[in-house]
Design a protein around this motif. Sequence first.
Motif, PDB file in Angstrom:
ATOM      1  N   VAL B  67      60.596 -28.508 -74.990  1.00 55.62           N
ATOM      2  CA  VAL B  67      61.529 -27.524 -75.742  1.00 55.62           C
ATOM      3  C   VAL B  67      62.622 -28.376 -76.123  1.00 55.62           C
ATOM      4  N   MET B  68      63.340 -28.072 -77.210  1.00 57.91           N
ATOM      5  CA  MET B  68      64.313 -28.519 -77.979  1.00 57.91           C
ATOM      6  C   MET B  68      65.389 -27.476 -77.906  1.00 57.91           C
ATOM      7  N   GLU B  69      66.235 -27.528 -77.198  1.00 60.25           N
ATOM      8  CA  GLU B  69      67.489 -26.596 -76.976  1.00 60.25           C
ATOM      9  C   GLU B  69      67.894 -26.354 -78.298  1.00 60.25           C
ATOM     10  N   ALA B  70      68.714 -25.168 -78.658  1.00 64.75           N
ATOM     11  CA  ALA B  70      69.475 -24.805 -79.667  1.00 64.75           C
ATOM     12  C   ALA B  70      70.602 -25.933 -79.846  1.00 64.75           C
ATOM     13  N   GLY B  71      70.842 -26.331 -80.924  1.00 66.74           N
ATOM     14  CA  GLY B  71      72.137 -27.314 -81.157  1.00 66.74           C
ATOM     15  C   GLY B  71      72.134 -27.751 -82.427  1.00 66.74           C
ATOM     16  N   GLU B  72      72.511 -29.075 -82.646  1.00 62.74           N
ATOM     17  CA  GLU B  72      72.726 -29.593 -83.972  1.00 62.74           C
ATOM     18  C   GLU B  72      71.503 -29.259 -84.906  1.00 62.74           C
ATOM     19  N   GLY B  74      69.166 -27.264 -85.073  1.00 63.92           N
ATOM     20  CA  GLY B  74      68.953 -25.587 -85.341  1.00 63.92           C
ATOM     21  C   GLY B  74      68.828 -24.943 -84.302  1.00 63.92           C
ATOM     22  N   LYS B  75      67.865 -24.104 -84.202  1.00 64.78           N
ATOM     23  CA  LYS B  75      67.664 -23.118 -82.983  1.00 64.78           C
ATOM     24  C   LYS B  75      66.693 -23.747 -82.161  1.00 64.78           C
ATOM     25  N   LYS B  76      66.568 -23.044 -81.144  1.00 63.40           N
ATOM     26  CA  LYS B  76      65.693 -23.594 -79.867  1.00 63.40           C
ATOM     27  C   LYS B  76      63.998 -23.643 -80.532  1.00 63.40           C
ATOM     28  N   ARG B  77      63.427 -24.596 -80.296  1.00 61.40           N
ATOM     29  CA  ARG B  77      62.067 -24.722 -80.736  1.00 61.40           C
ATOM     30  C   ARG B  77      61.165 -25.334 -79.736  1.00 61.40           C
ATOM     31  N   THR B  78      59.915 -25.195 -79.997  1.00 60.51           N
ATOM     32  CA  THR B  78      58.890 -25.867 -78.846  1.00 60.51           C
ATOM     33  C   THR B  78      58.251 -26.961 -79.774  1.00 60.51           C
TER      34      THR B  78
END
Lengths: 117, 117
Positions: B67-72, B74-78
């Motif tokens: 999982v890539m948390e929301a941040g630079e 874009g939004k949270k993604r798998t």
Amino acid sequence: MIEISSDVIRGYNDTMILFLLLKEPSYGYELSKQIKTLSDGKYVIKETTLYSAFSRMEKNGYVESFVMEAGEGGKKRTYYRITDAGRNYYNDKCEEWLLTKEVVEQFIMEENSDGNN
Amino acid sequence: MIEISSDVIRGYNDTMILFLLLKEPSYGYELSKQIKTLSDGKYVIKETTLYSAFSRMEKNGYVESFVMEAGEGGKKRTYYRITDAGRNYYNDKCEEWLLTKEVVEQFIMEENSDGNN
DNA sequence: ATATTTTACTACGACAGACGTAGTACGACA
DNA sequence: TGTCGTACTACGTCTGTCGTAGTAAAATAT
């Protein structure tokens, strides 16, 4: 030994059958042997797949069946003849194949023959 | 307008996804756009097809998710990353494709360009 | 003459993958 | 403040394939 998975061929069983019926009407057992031969043994259609393809295609009007009574030719069989709708369907499938091939090949890397596997 | 039927492509959705993951890990929305682009708009994978492919392939060990948390970005993604098993599977599928192509083409008549339809 | 194999199917149920529909939720942008 | 794009999840349906099983007649082997 790589085998052709049925998920791949799924969309082309009907097409293969219709191709063979273009030449002349035929029946299940004969067609299954022809498919095996023409594919050089690489693809053997399952009986149930073949016969369910027949009834599906008859329902869709792509083929018509007629019964050949036992006699000179062998035992009683149900023959299938391709219809005009079947010919159109076949032609569409051939066009679709060209498109599909183009698309899929964008995602396929053909191995170099460097013997590295 | 001929469209690629899902029965044809059925066996290659996973392959297409894995091909794109070979370059770098990615996620659903991004991959669907890449598939559309690479296929020149000819094939648009359905969302449900894509996400169910992910979970199937993760179960089979062909991909791993993180999982890539929301941040630079874009939004949270798998995100999904291809594994060694996935690479092997991909290579097998490429070989299978060559075989399948050979077989199917025995049954395909490419139309002459005589404009007769 | 009898047994086995090949031919020619039918029926039924299971399964996998694709897909329709629906819904959630967050961020961007107007 | 509302709509659009992004990023999913859940659930149920459908289609085509395939495993299993069974029937039966013709051909071939013993």
